[in-house]
Design a protein around this motif. Structure first.
Motif, PDB file in Angstrom:
ATOM      1  N   ARG A  15      40.517  45.870  42.755  1.00  0.00           N
ATOM      2  CA  ARG A  15      39.823  44.655  43.166  1.00  0.00           C
ATOM      3  C   ARG A  15      39.128  44.916  44.496  1.00  0.00           C
ATOM      4  NH1 ARG A  15      43.786  39.656  42.872  1.00  0.00           N
ATOM      5  NH2 ARG A  15      41.847  38.555  43.373  1.00  0.00           N
TER       6      ARG A  15
ATOM      7  N   ASP B  79      37.899  38.139  46.975  1.00  0.00           N
ATOM      8  CA  ASP B  79      37.376  39.346  46.342  1.00  0.00           C
ATOM      9  C   ASP B  79      35.949  39.135  45.839  1.00  0.00           C
ATOM     10  OD1 ASP B  79      37.454  38.073  43.876  1.00  0.00           O
ATOM     11  OD2 ASP B  79      38.976  39.382  43.003  1.00  0.00           O
TER      12      ASP B  79
ATOM     13  N   MET C  29      42.873  36.983  46.873  1.00  0.00           N
ATOM     14  CA  MET C  29      43.459  38.310  46.678  1.00  0.00           C
ATOM     15  C   MET C  29      44.418  38.579  47.832  1.00  0.00           C
ATOM     16  SD  MET C  29      41.402  41.949  46.689  1.00  0.00           S
ATOM     17  CE  MET C  29      42.258  43.526  46.901  1.00  0.00           C
TER      18      MET C  29
ATOM     19  N   PRO D 281      37.726  43.476  47.923  1.00  0.00           N
ATOM     20  CA  PRO D 281      37.681  42.364  48.881  1.00  0.00           C
ATOM     21  C   PRO D 281      36.346  42.304  49.612  1.00  0.00           C
ATOM     22  CG  PRO D 281      39.018  44.155  49.755  1.00  0.00           C
ATOM     23  CD  PRO D 281      38.621  44.560  48.370  1.00  0.00           C
TER      24      PRO D 281
END
Length: 252
Positions: free
Chosen positions: A112, A128, A134, A114
């Protein structure tokens, strides 16, 4: 050959032709399944291929909590289950796992991404690239702007602004902080003392293009330290508030 035995011979011949490859294949599969994993190779997809929000050790522990990967026989591996374990990790967007013909277990993950670090009273988390909450990584910190005072009701507005910052090389490098005050957003730039008033996300591309043009000219003319506030809310223009000039002391 006796004609009576000829059909039997043909049947036996056909049976051998059909069954022998099956037996050999079954033996080969059995032997292959009893082989151990030769090596575990973990790779990350770009653009985060050189960043470990989840470390290799954490990935191996998540997949193989009982023993090392090389201690597992190939027949013990449940690929779908392993992928589900990785997909469930909050640092992972998706994962692919497969075995090569020589017994190497390859793990390919997309982490993922950010785009901002949110400070919400005593809570700290990321937003994210999809605009979703997140958690912070235990392994490393993302080099993204800090966001303060974000009103959850303006989350979508903030996302549009922050995503634009993240995808623009100049803004990504220079904007270090975004502040939400009531319905307006403000930004601070690296090495600059003035506050940038963004307003909301409306016409955000035009606003940031104006900011970049202003910054380039003011930097060239050495005027960046002459301003306290730069306002982008007005149509196709940048309104600057200058730092008051110091007044000379009066003589009595």
């Amino acid at each position: 050959m006796n004609n009576k035995n000829k059909p039997l011979f043909i049947i036996l011949k056909i049976s051998c032709i059909v069954l022998l490859p099956i037996l050999f294949l079954s033996f080969a599969n059995h032997r292959n399944n009893n082989r151990k994993v030769q090596k575990l190779i973990i790779t990350r997809q770009a653009p985060l291929d050189s960043i470990q929000y989840i470390t290799n050790d954490a990935i191996e522990t998540l997949l193989f909590s009982v023993k090392n990967a090389e201690e597992y026989a190939l027949k013990e591996l449940k690929m779908n289950l392993l992928e589900k374990k990785l997909d469930a990790d909050p640092m992972v967007e998706n994962a692919d796992i497969y075995l090569t013909i020589d017994g190497v277990l390859k793990v390919i993950i997309k982490q993922r991404e950010p785009i901002a670090r949110i400070i919400d009273h005593n809570q700290f988390y990321y937003m994210d690239i999809q605009g979703v909450h997140m958690p912070l990584s235990k392994a490393t910190s993302a080099r993204v702007p800090i966001v303060r005072g974000l009103n959850e009701a303006l989350w979508e507005d903030a996302y549009l602004i922050l995503k634009h910052i993240y995808t623009d090389p100049f803004l990504k490098e220079n904007i270090v902080e975004v502040i939400n005050n009531k319905k307006n957003f403000y930004a601070r730039l690296r090495g600059a003392d003035f506050l940038v008033c963004i307003g909301n996300s409306e016409d955000i591309s035009l606003k940031f293009n104006n900011l970049k043009a202003f910054y380039k000219k003011a930097s060239k003319d050495h005027f960046l330290d002459k301003y306290t506030k730069v306002d982008l809310q007005y149509n196709n223009q940048v309104v600057c508030h200058r730092t008051p000039e110091p007044t000379a002391p009066t003589q009595e």
